[in-house]
Design an enzyme around this catalytic site. Structure first.
Site, PDB file in Angstrom:
ATOM      1  N   LEU A 192      49.051  59.284  52.705  1.00  0.00           N
ATOM      2  CA  LEU A 192      49.128  57.902  52.244  1.00  0.00           C
ATOM      3  C   LEU A 192      49.165  57.927  50.718  1.00  0.00           C
ATOM      4  CD1 LEU A 192      46.401  56.165  54.475  1.00  0.00           C
ATOM      5  CD2 LEU A 192      48.881  56.052  54.785  1.00  0.00           C
ATOM      6  N   ASP A 193      49.854  56.984  50.128  1.00  0.00           N
ATOM      7  CA  ASP A 193      49.844  56.885  48.675  1.00  0.00           C
ATOM      8  C   ASP A 193      48.419  56.649  48.176  1.00  0.00           C
ATOM      9  OD1 ASP A 193      52.601  57.121  48.617  1.00  0.00           O
ATOM     10  OD2 ASP A 193      52.929  54.950  48.669  1.00  0.00           O
ATOM     11  N   LYS A 194      48.166  57.032  46.952  1.00  0.00           N
ATOM     12  CA  LYS A 194      46.838  56.878  46.357  1.00  0.00           C
ATOM     13  C   LYS A 194      46.291  55.467  46.551  1.00  0.00           C
ATOM     14  CE  LYS A 194      44.541  56.771  41.837  1.00  0.00           C
ATOM     15  NZ  LYS A 194      44.716  56.955  40.374  1.00  0.00           N
TER      16      LYS A 194
END
Length: 349
Positions: A158-160
């Protein structure tokens, strides 16, 4: 329901180079065969496909002591040696970082990742990542995972600044079986987002190719579906709540391209609230008095993309039992929704 398909339409002086460094990767016995350039792009942090292919062409990538081509498919027990022109990332170390474990058994963990947490070490974020926390949590069992891969047990990412559910394998066999489920698109992933505006129609499928922007390699761009550029990406969407200036949208991924949902929502003209990269953090004037201040306050409250991995459904890798998990919206998204609903109610009275 409607389909949204994008159809066809003098160098500076060089700095002193650091001393080259070598990294050896030992492939596990259950590794899924894949192209070596793809594998190294996934495993070597801060590496792009082009950089890996350049290394292969330069003879800086050896498999079992011999140079190979970029299309070589790695096999179980291969030993890969790659020579970096820049120093490799620091060795991954366990760190005592709190994580929200939704489910755990002998094979895997399902974690509800907080917004702001980096999944695996990357340039500028060598510590404090989910990967560091995983090694600490597993403890004595961590020997089953390989820290040299930088992404121990991490099947997907998942993106940050995207919150929500992520699966982590605890042993190589589980990693292999879960990765196969993802590759065969047997894992259901449903996201929840707060979008600008209301998509019209309320349900639909977005189909484009997604690839690196020609203007900025850190940004993904949409290209004609199944064209020559990028890779095909398919997202189903459904408006769950019409909030006049905003909407709550449910999104189901059929492919797993980088920034897919964020790029697709920008493409249909409904970027995700707070998404600075894809047009969701632009100041806007809405149809009520003092809306400029309302939007400013909302963006201060939601200083990230309002995107949450809400539901994951997959098969347990050993028992084949179907498992489904749902994570509630995090506080920042819930508070932003409450403010929008309050403003909408006030504007209607």
């Amino acid at each position: 329901m409607q389909n949204h398909t994008l159809k066809n339409q003098s160098a500076p002086p060089e700095a002193e180079m650091p001393e080259p460094k070598k990294l050896i990767l030992q492939i596990s016995k259950v590794q899924i065969p894949m192209r070596i350039d793809r594998y190294l792009t996934q495993q070597v942090e801060n590496a792009t496909r082009n950089k890996v292919q350049e290394a292969v062409e330069d003879g800086r990538v050896l498999v079992n002591g011999k140079p190979v081509k970029s299309n070589y498919r790695i096999k179980s027990c291969d030993s890969i040696q790659i020579t970096f022109l820049r120093p490799p990332a620091p060795e991954l170390a366990p760190e005592d970082i709190a994580i929200n474990i939704v489910y755990e058994d002998d094979d895997l963990m399902v974690i509800n990742k907080a917004p702001g947490m980096v999944v695996h070490p990357a340039f500028g974020n060598w510590t404090g990542t989910l990967a560091n926390a995983i090694l600490h949590h597993i403890g004595k069992e961590a020997g089953a995972l390989d820290p040299s891969e930088l992404r121990p047990g991490i099947v997907h990412r998942l993106d940050k600044d995207t919150s929500g559910l992520i699966i982590v394998a605890k042993n190589p066999t589980a990693l292999h079986r879960l990765a196969r489920q993802f590759a065969q698109r047997q894992v259901e992933k449903i996201y929840k987002a707060i979008a600008w505006g209301v998509p019209d129609p309320g349900t639909g499928t977005i189909r484009t190719n997604i690839g690196r922007s020609k203007k900025n390699r850190k940004v993904m761009a949409n290209f004609p579906f199944e064209g020559a550029e990028g890779k095909h990406a398919v997202t189903d969407y459904a408006v769950e709540e019409n909030l006049h200036w905003f909407s709550v949208v449910s999104l189901t991924l059929h492919t797993g391209r980088t920034h897919q949902i964020r790029a697709h929502m920008q493409y249909i003209g409904n970027p995700i609230l707070g998404d600075e990269t894809y047009g969701g953090a632009m100041p806007r004037t809405l149809s009520f008095s003092k809306s400029e201040q309302f939007v400013k306050n909302l963006l201060d409250m939601m200083p990230r993309q309002a995107l949450h991995a809400e539901t994951l459904s997959f098969h347990q890798p050993s028992t084949r039992e179907k498992l489904t998990f749902t994570a509630p919206l995090p506080d920042d998204m819930q508070q932003a929704l409450d403010k929008i609903r309050q403003q909408l109610k006030a504007s209607q009275t």
